[in-house]
Design a protein around this motif. Structure first.
Motif, PDB file in Angstrom:
ATOM      1  N   HIS A 232      42.000  52.591  66.048  1.00 21.50           N
ATOM      2  CA  HIS A 232      41.481  51.683  65.023  1.00 21.50           C
ATOM      3  C   HIS A 232      41.707  50.242  65.480  1.00 21.50           C
ATOM      4  CE1 HIS A 232      45.810  52.018  64.303  1.00 21.50           C
ATOM      5  NE2 HIS A 232      45.737  50.765  63.833  1.00 21.50           N
TER       6      HIS A 232
ATOM      7  N   ASP B 161      43.066  46.468  63.863  1.00 23.27           N
ATOM      8  CA  ASP B 161      43.857  46.003  62.728  1.00 23.27           C
ATOM      9  C   ASP B 161      43.103  44.964  61.897  1.00 23.27           C
ATOM     10  OD1 ASP B 161      45.957  47.610  63.345  1.00 23.27           O
ATOM     11  OD2 ASP B 161      47.402  46.008  63.721  1.00 23.27           O
TER      12      ASP B 161
ATOM     13  N   HIS C  96      43.337  50.654  69.058  1.00 20.22           N
ATOM     14  CA  HIS C  96      44.644  51.172  69.430  1.00 20.22           C
ATOM     15  C   HIS C  96      45.038  52.324  68.515  1.00 20.22           C
ATOM     16  CE1 HIS C  96      45.522  48.224  66.276  1.00 20.22           C
ATOM     17  NE2 HIS C  96      46.653  48.879  66.046  1.00 20.22           N
TER      18      HIS C  96
HETATM   19 FE   LIG Z   1      47.263  49.204  63.946  1.00 18.27          FE
END
Ligand SMILES: [Fe+2]
Length: 364
Positions: free
Chosen positions: A193, A195, A333
């Motif tokens: 995903h 952030d 990540h």
């Molecule tokens: Fe994350």
């Protein structure tokens, strides 16, 4: 270099020596005059009062100077000539598309040992430049031999930009401390995903330093979102188009705030990919018509299949003293499941500060 020019009614046609021809509107050129009268060289700010210019402004005279390295124009409202370098004009042609020129899009097999840099190696100017170049090109690097404390994270962040303050603070530490012998407690895999899909300005870089690791599993996962975009564009153009248009909202509720933002999974600027945003955990409700809804879920499935395939995932268990740094606008990540103790420290850096450092270092 400029080959020849032709004055037209409200523009000038410039033919470059590489045969590219471009029309520059008079009013645009006049607004971009960078002589003493119109431009402050010290502050890099415009002095021209643009709104007062005649939109139909005319060229009195235009000449090619210094074997094509400059164009010189005498404007109808000025006494002195204005010079425009060939380089400046070419940098501003409409079809230019070079933001991602030096990026190396990658699959797992493309990642070599040269992503690892020792902390000491990047302290001098040349070492730091090599590291920054790799980070810019690939979107992530690992710095080894770091002292396992917050100070390391801060020192590195300050070499690039500065620590970003967010609802989580600036520098942070996170510890998952389950006793391996007594507990079957498992931290589940975190799927790839990006952030802060709930932030209008998602963090540009994330730094993650492993301070302690007495565990099994917990590989850090990196996936090149730009590569995934390229694969989808080449094989499923209709899904790519959808993913670059439908704005997907993200939401964060907690710590006394409610944050919401939305943008497409593939954010384009002038048809060029500039940001990948994908966080299935944080996606909040939104409605689009039924046909699009079905297509959107197909797109998510395709994207998730790709980012979770071995072909695209670089996986590595961070050992104490290893710091992972990655571009959160490009790299997805994740983290493999693990049992045991794992202590991490980290922070975010704004994208504009990372870009600034790259520009100062002549990377783009
Ligand atoms: Fe994350």
């Amino acid at each position: 270099m400029i080959e020849n020019i032709k004055i037209l009614s409200n523009s000038i046609s410039v033919k470059f020596k590489n045969n590219h021809e471009e029309n520059f509107p008079n009013i645009w050129l006049r607004d971009h005059a960078k002589d003493e009268e119109n431009w402050d060289k010290r502050s890099y700010q415009r002095k021209t009062f643009t709104a007062s210019l005649d939109i139909g402004i005319q060229i009195k005279e235009a000449k090619i100077k210094e074997d094509g390295s400059h164009l010189e124009i005498l404007w109808s409202d000025m006494k002195n000539v204005v010079e425009y370098s060939s380089e400046y004009l070419f940098k501003n042609i409409l079809s230019i598309n070079n933001k991602n020129n030096n990026l190396q899009l990658w699959k797992k097999e493309d990642i070599q040992q040269d992503i690892y840099f020792k902390f000491k190696e990047i302290q001098d100017e040349e070492g730091f430049r090599l590291f920054l170049k790799k980070l810019y090109n690939l979107g992530f690097c690992v710095i080894t031999d770091c002292e396992t404390n917050l100070k390391t994270v801060e020192v590195l962040a300050n070499k690039i930009g500065y620590v970003r303050q967010s609802i989580f603070g600036g520098l942070w530490e996170f510890e998952s401390n389950e006793d391996m012998a007594d507990s079957a407690y498992t931290q589940e895999e975190l799927r790839p995903h990006t952030d802060s899909t709930y932030s209008n300005d998602a963090p540009g870089l994330q730094l993650l330093l492993c301070c302690d690791y007495k565990a099994k599993g917990g590989e850090s996962i990196m996936v090149d979102g730009f590569k995934i975009a390229q694969v989808i564009k080449n094989n499923n153009k209709d899904l790519f188009d959808l993913m670059s248009k439908i704005e997907v909202p993200g939401k964060y509720i907690g710590d006394g705030v409610i944050l919401e933002a939305k943008r497409p999974i593939f954010k384009l600027d002038n048809n060029e990919l500039i940001q990948v945003s994908f966080n299935n955990y944080d996606r909040t409700e939104f409605r689009i018509d039924e046909a699009l809804t079905v297509k959107f879920y197909k797109a998510i499935k395709k994207f998730d299949d790709l980012v979770n395939s071995k072909e695209f995932q670089w996986r590595h268990i961070l050992k104490p003293g290893e710091l992972l740094i990655f571009n959160n606008w490009r790299i997805l990540h994740g983290r493999g499941s693990f049992i045991g103790k794992r202590k991490m420290a980290g922070c975010y850096i704004n994208m504009e500060d990372f870009r600034s450092r790259c520009k100062i270092s002549g990377l783009y």
